[in-house]
Design an enzyme around this catalytic site. Structure first.
Site, PDB file in Angstrom:
ATOM      1  N   SER A 265      55.492 -19.899 -20.731  1.00  0.00           N
ATOM      2  CA  SER A 265      55.206 -21.332 -20.828  1.00  0.00           C
ATOM      3  C   SER A 265      56.441 -22.133 -21.250  1.00  0.00           C
ATOM      4  CB  SER A 265      54.059 -21.577 -21.817  1.00  0.00           C
ATOM      5  OG  SER A 265      54.279 -20.885 -23.026  1.00  0.00           O
TER       6      SER A 265
ATOM      7  N   SER B  24      52.254 -18.817 -28.832  1.00  0.00           N
ATOM      8  CA  SER B  24      52.271 -18.256 -27.474  1.00  0.00           C
ATOM      9  C   SER B  24      52.143 -16.739 -27.544  1.00  0.00           C
ATOM     10  CB  SER B  24      53.575 -18.638 -26.768  1.00  0.00           C
ATOM     11  OG  SER B  24      53.752 -17.860 -25.599  1.00  0.00           O
TER      12      SER B  24
ATOM     13  N   GLU C 155      41.997 -18.380 -24.740  1.00  0.00           N
ATOM     14  CA  GLU C 155      41.592 -17.667 -23.531  1.00  0.00           C
ATOM     15  C   GLU C 155      40.426 -16.721 -23.817  1.00  0.00           C
ATOM     16  OE1 GLU C 155      43.153 -14.225 -20.537  1.00  0.00           O
ATOM     17  OE2 GLU C 155      44.699 -15.562 -21.344  1.00  0.00           O
TER      18      GLU C 155
ATOM     19  N   HIS D 189      50.892 -23.175 -24.291  1.00  0.00           N
ATOM     20  CA  HIS D 189      51.345 -22.990 -25.675  1.00  0.00           C
ATOM     21  C   HIS D 189      52.867 -23.121 -25.764  1.00  0.00           C
ATOM     22  CE1 HIS D 189      47.435 -20.725 -26.894  1.00  0.00           C
ATOM     23  NE2 HIS D 189      47.322 -22.028 -27.017  1.00  0.00           N
TER      24      HIS D 189
END
Length: 322
Positions: free
Chosen positions: A278, A233, A137, A52
């Protein structure tokens, strides 16, 4: 123990949280797409965003990665990479039905939660999965045993949870949550269900925890904390929350330095800077350079951990053994 390096004078300064940025799972996932492009050439299809982060996705797109929402958008027989967030067994099935060649870049720490879910489901547990509804997820983990798994989206949703009479009960969690909020959710769940069992090991990943600990140490010394990361994110969003809960007057999430509003810096002497798991370091350097242009030239560090963990690439991309 945090060490704060740099002068403590009144002039403007930046504190950089350490650790920050790429974790081992993200590093592996991004390299997976890069290596797949090197080996197979463009296009390489990727289901969802590999991680992300807008910059990472844009950069890989320029190299020939094609990001799709679902596997049915991938031409039959083509190569598709599954993102770091993991996928459900149903996604693997639909990919097989289309004869897709697959490379699974799921973070090994997410895979661990999938394995836990499968094991507890086999033992007929009710599983309470703490996580954010709609997050990739969570969808992947819940898909391992949908008849056994119930999502609990934070402490405020505990009252809605019901379980089977007399059943064994365990909690699992998304890997990128706020540690403090997760433990508050567990506390409320245990008050309602005293039989609730803990997972065999921590589900919130080491990198998520380490970045939150660093921000906790840094925030009391900062009027402003800038978190570099994308809006989608989860772990980056949590860093903003942790900064505000631990002493920062303000905290903002930005993808790029150009998104920083100069008004945020009015009356500020210390700016904390960190980045989600990330986020490539080049984006943090851009923020530090912009702050220097506004007089924040003194840069120190708040170090709470040193990370050395690495993960091997998916077997399809490892060098062949002689």
């Amino acid at each position: 123990m945090a060490s704060i390096v740099g002068t403590m004078s009144e002039h403007k300064r930046v504190l950089l949280a350490q650790p920050r940025g790429y974790c081992a799972g993200v590093d592996r996932a991004v390299e997976t797409v890069e290596r797949a492009l090197d080996k197979h050439g463009a296009p390489v299809y990727v289901r969802k965003e590999i991680v992300h982060n807008r910059h990472v996705v844009d950069t890989l797109t320029e190299r020939g990665a094609v990001f799709v929402g679902e596997t049915d958008e991938v031409p039959e027989g083509a190569l598709v990479v599954f993102s770091a967030h993991g996928v459900s067994p149903e996604v693997h099935k639909t990919a097989a039905a289309r004869s897709l060649r697959t490379i699974d870049a799921t973070c090994p720490l997410v895979t661990k939660v999938h394995q836990e879910a499968k094991r507890f489901a086999r033992d007929d547990y009710d599983i309470l999965l703490i996580g954010h509804e709609g997050h990739e997820e969570v969808e992947g983990t819940a898909g391992e045993a949908p008849e056994h798994i119930q999502l609990v989206d934070g402490p405020d949703h505990v009252d809605d949870v019901t379980v089977r009479e007399g059943v064994r009960l365990v909690w699992l969690s998304q890997t990128t949550l706020s540690v403090d909020e997760t433990m508050e959710t567990v506390k409320r769940l245990r008050e309602k269900f005293p039989q609730l069992e803990d997972p065999p090991s921590d589900d919130i990943c080491y990198a998520t925890q380490n970045r939150q600990v660093a921000v906790k140490a840094m925030a009391p010394h900062c009027e402003l904390v800038i978190v570099v990361g994308s809006q989608n994110s989860s772990n980056s969003q949590r860093l903003v929350e942790v900064a505000l809960q631990n002493g920062a007057d303000a905290s903002y999430l930005v993808d790029y330095a150009r998104e920083i509003d100069a008004a945020w810096l009015d009356g500020v002497s210390t700016v904390g800077v960190t980045s989600g798991a990330s986020v490539p370091e080049v984006l943090v350097r851009g923020v530090v350079d912009l702050l220097a242009e506004h007089g924040f030239g003194d840069v120190g560090a708040v170090t709470t951990a040193n990370e050395t963990l690495t993960f091997a690439l998916p077997r399809e991309l490892r060098p062949a053994r002689n």
